[in-house]
Design a protein around this motif. Structure first.
Motif, PDB file in Angstrom:
ATOM      1  N   VAL A  64       8.104  -6.216   0.493  1.00  0.00           N
ATOM      2  CA  VAL A  64       7.024  -5.273   0.223  1.00  0.00           C
ATOM      3  C   VAL A  64       7.574  -4.023  -0.429  1.00  0.00           C
ATOM      4  O   VAL A  64       7.017  -3.480  -1.367  1.00  0.00           O
ATOM      5  CB  VAL A  64       6.273  -4.935   1.529  1.00  0.00           C
TER       6      VAL A  64
ATOM      7  N   SER B 228       8.497  -4.512  -4.208  1.00  0.00           N
ATOM      8  CA  SER B 228       7.483  -4.963  -5.159  1.00  0.00           C
ATOM      9  C   SER B 228       6.963  -3.791  -5.978  1.00  0.00           C
ATOM     10  O   SER B 228       6.618  -2.756  -5.434  1.00  0.00           O
ATOM     11  CB  SER B 228       6.318  -5.617  -4.411  1.00  0.00           C
TER      12      SER B 228
ATOM     13  N   TRP C 186       1.141  -5.485  -7.676  1.00  0.00           N
ATOM     14  CA  TRP C 186       0.415  -6.352  -6.740  1.00  0.00           C
ATOM     15  C   TRP C 186      -0.660  -7.097  -7.499  1.00  0.00           C
ATOM     16  O   TRP C 186      -1.297  -6.558  -8.401  1.00  0.00           O
ATOM     17  CB  TRP C 186      -0.199  -5.514  -5.620  1.00  0.00           C
TER      18      TRP C 186
ATOM     19  N   PRO D  63      -0.702  -1.863  -2.980  1.00  0.00           N
ATOM     20  CA  PRO D  63      -1.477  -2.900  -2.288  1.00  0.00           C
ATOM     21  C   PRO D  63      -2.928  -2.477  -2.098  1.00  0.00           C
ATOM     22  O   PRO D  63      -3.273  -1.298  -2.187  1.00  0.00           O
ATOM     23  CB  PRO D  63      -0.753  -3.039  -0.950  1.00  0.00           C
TER      24      PRO D  63
ATOM     25  N   LEU E 264      -4.476  -8.244  -1.893  1.00  0.00           N
ATOM     26  CA  LEU E 264      -3.512  -8.422  -2.966  1.00  0.00           C
ATOM     27  C   LEU E 264      -2.147  -8.765  -2.372  1.00  0.00           C
ATOM     28  O   LEU E 264      -1.810  -8.334  -1.265  1.00  0.00           O
ATOM     29  CB  LEU E 264      -3.409  -7.162  -3.814  1.00  0.00           C
ATOM     30  N   ILE E 265      -1.375  -9.512  -3.127  1.00  0.00           N
ATOM     31  CA  ILE E 265      -0.031  -9.898  -2.705  1.00  0.00           C
ATOM     32  C   ILE E 265       0.970  -9.392  -3.728  1.00  0.00           C
ATOM     33  O   ILE E 265       0.607  -9.130  -4.884  1.00  0.00           O
ATOM     34  CB  ILE E 265       0.097 -11.429  -2.557  1.00  0.00           C
ATOM     35  N   PRO E 266       2.245  -9.212  -3.332  1.00  0.00           N
ATOM     36  CA  PRO E 266       3.245  -8.776  -4.328  1.00  0.00           C
ATOM     37  C   PRO E 266       3.296  -9.757  -5.491  1.00  0.00           C
ATOM     38  O   PRO E 266       3.244 -10.970  -5.295  1.00  0.00           O
ATOM     39  CB  PRO E 266       4.561  -8.776  -3.527  1.00  0.00           C
TER      40      PRO E 266
END
Length: 590
Positions: free
Chosen positions: A43, A46, A49, A62, A72-74
């Protein structure tokens, strides 16, 4: 019986062992999200996102997807496992685009040839230029030399002119001839006035002998050379001293080159230079640098370097493109990173390369570098690359175009990402009323109405581009102003920040082209204009006609320049007739 018990005990032991590995290591409550140090590392590292269902969404922090509301994801852990500045291409696409790579530090010739390559063209030698002017007021009755390129010899009849002042002066001469014995001073004064008007002794003597005044007087050439400009036409009234013809002696010509700032320290008057022309590619001409301009051009950031070429056989024609090669000292340093010039993309503010970031897969990472200087076809890199890295040296712009289409970071889009259409954005906001708004750097796709208006305005640009191909400055000026008005009328309310900037800068460049009457300066503005036009055109979805993004690597002082066309055939707007087919198609917007 003992064997059966032994088997039963062994089975129970194996079952307990499997249960421990499956359930024993997960002590969290049902539904509780597991966080560990590795997750925190991911996290924290990143940069962008994205949404697993809508990978076109790219945000710097995020949150929730503005379309579907999912977390949202990386970007690094997305479906393709790539970051915002990485792109993966298929083997077929790589083959079609003829993408080639080179290991940094293995550039051929980097350690041996430290020569400087310069681009330029042939121009007349100003020291041999002359003006054939009228030495008295009058009207051109007949012009015997009336087109450019015509060769003339000293003493050749150029024109005949009617001059009331010359008629009066001839009558004065005839009158004072009878007073030559009694008033010799007056007689000499009248003769000297005619001599100042470039009448020869033979012409003056002929007037005295015949006793007749000539109404139409001949004008003869005072030099030998080639006509470079016809400044007057038959029937024109000319003033004393007004040019009629401009003549250049082309037995010697100048080869003028543009040199960059980082090359100036290596250039000195008296250096030997080898000149090659496109017309005689297999032949080198030896020359010596005779002039290095002490003033740097603010527009091009270059200085003019000049060499004198002998042209007794009329091989060189003014306007020809030539290249010059100056041998430099071999001061190779193992620590200096050198790459081919074709590997570097320059936006005016940033210099970018694509690095192959995976050994086994065709994954390319866009990386910003700082340039130290250029020698010939090689560029030295100050920072951003390491020895041993594999970079793209052919097909760089194709990869960048594909990255832009996928919403990745690209040459034209620093931040990367595409944003949904206005309808998608509206739907997403209704579905999640408490969702964060899209980051300001993310750009929206064009609405249907804007695309239609943009396509109509685009035809005014294409008309102007065709005028550049023809090399007609006056027509370019008129069409550029027409295009500026067309693009200025486009609605901007649905555009994102970056697209508004592209549009506004395009309008500014149209006006700059329209307010310039010099073709060379207009083409400089065209380079900047096309960068913004291509960036906007790449956002079009299913245009009514195929658009071809084309590029010439030699334009913009060998830094390359792009343009848009409706035809696949290359018609280069940056050069005259000799270079019309220089370039290639790097992208098709279908």
């Amino acid at each position: 019986m003992k064997k059966n018990v032994l088997y039963l005990v062994a089975a129970v032991f194996v079952g307990l062992l499997c249960g421990y590995f499956i359930f024993g290591t997960n002590s969290t409550a049902p539904g509780e999200k597991v966080h560990n140090d590795h997750d925190h590392e991911e996290v924290g590292s990143s940069e962008m996102w994205t949404c697993s269902m809508h990978p076109q969404i790219m945000q710097p922090e995020p949150g929730d997807c503005p379309i579907c509301g999912m977390d949202l994801i990386p970007a690094e852990t997305g479906a393709d496992g790539l970051s915002a500045n990485e792109i993966k291409m298929t083997e077929n696409a790589i083959a079609l685009a003829n993408i080639q790579t080179t290991i940094v530090g293995s550039v051929a010739g980097a350690s041996g040839d430290n020569s400087i390559l310069l681009s330029g063209k042939i121009v007349p030698n100003d020291e041999n230029n002359a003006v054939q002017a009228s030495y008295f007021d009058g009207r051109l009755e007949r012009l015997h030399v009336n087109y450019e390129g015509q060769k003339i010899q000293k003493g050749q009849l150029l024109a005949t002119i009617y001059s009331p002042n010359l008629v009066a002066a001839q009558q004065e001469l005839l009158t004072t001839t009878t007073l030559k014995e009694s008033q010799p001073a007056l007689y000499e004064a009248v003769r000297n006035k005619l001599k100042l008007w470039k009448l020869s002794d033979a012409q003056i003597a002929a007037i005295e002998t015949t006793g007749k005044v000539k109404d139409n007087f001949p004008i003869y050439a005072t030099v030998t050379g080639t006509v470079t400009e016809v400044a007057a036409r038959e029937g024109d009234y000319v003033k004393q001293g007004q040019p009629i013809l401009k003549v250049s002696n082309l037995t010697t010509v100048w080869a003028e080159f543009d040199a960059y700032e980082n090359q100036i320290s290596s250039l000195k008057v008296g250096q030997k230079i080898k000149v090659v022309s496109n017309a005689y590619a297999a032949k080198e001409f030896e020359a010596t640098l005779s002039f290095v301009d002490p003033i740097l051009s603010n527009a091009t950031r270059t200085v003019i370097v000049r060499a004198i070429l002998k042209n007794t056989d009329d091989l060189f024609k003014p306007g020809m493109f030539v290249t010059g090669k100056i041998s430099g000292e071999n001061n190779h340093n193992e620590d200096i990173i050198t790459v081919p010039a074709s590997a570097v993309m320059w936006t005016g503010e940033r210099s970018l390369v694509y690095v192959k970031s995976s050994v086994d897969q065709p994954i390319f990472e866009m990386r910003e570098v700082k340039i130290n200087g250029r020698n010939g076809e090689n560029i030295s890199i100050a920072s951003g690359l390491q020895h041993g890295e594999e970079i793209v040296t052919n097909g760089t712009f194709t990869i960048d175009a594909a990255a832009q289409l996928q919403g990745k970071k690209s040459m034209m889009n620093k931040m990367g990402g595409r944003v949904m259409t206005g309808h998608e954005h509206h739907t997403g906001m209704e579905a999640t009323s408490n969702k964060a708004e899209t980051s300001s750097h993310i750009e929206m796709e064009f609405s249907k109405s804007f695309q239609d208006d943009f396509s109509k305005a685009l035809h005014t640009y294409l008309e102007m581009k065709d005028a550049f191909v023809s090399g007609e400055p006056q027509q370019i000026t008129s069409l550029a102003k027409k295009a500026a008005a067309a693009f200025k009328s486009l609605p901007k309310k649905d555009l994102g920040t970056l697209d508004k900037e592209h549009l506004e800068k395009s309008i500014a460049m149209f006006w700059a082209i329209g307010n310039s009457g010099r073709l060379e300066q207009q083409r400089e503005h065209l380079v900047v204009l096309n960068e913004h036009m291509v960036a906007m055109a790449m956002n079009l979805k299913s245009p009514s006609e195929n658009l071809y993004v084309q590029r010439c690597p030699m334009a913009n002082s060998n830094q390359g320049a792009v343009w848009l066309s409706l035809d696949e055939e290359i018609r280069n707007p940056y050069y005259d007739s000799g270079m019309l087919t220089c370039g290639s198609v790097i992208q098709v917007i279908q």
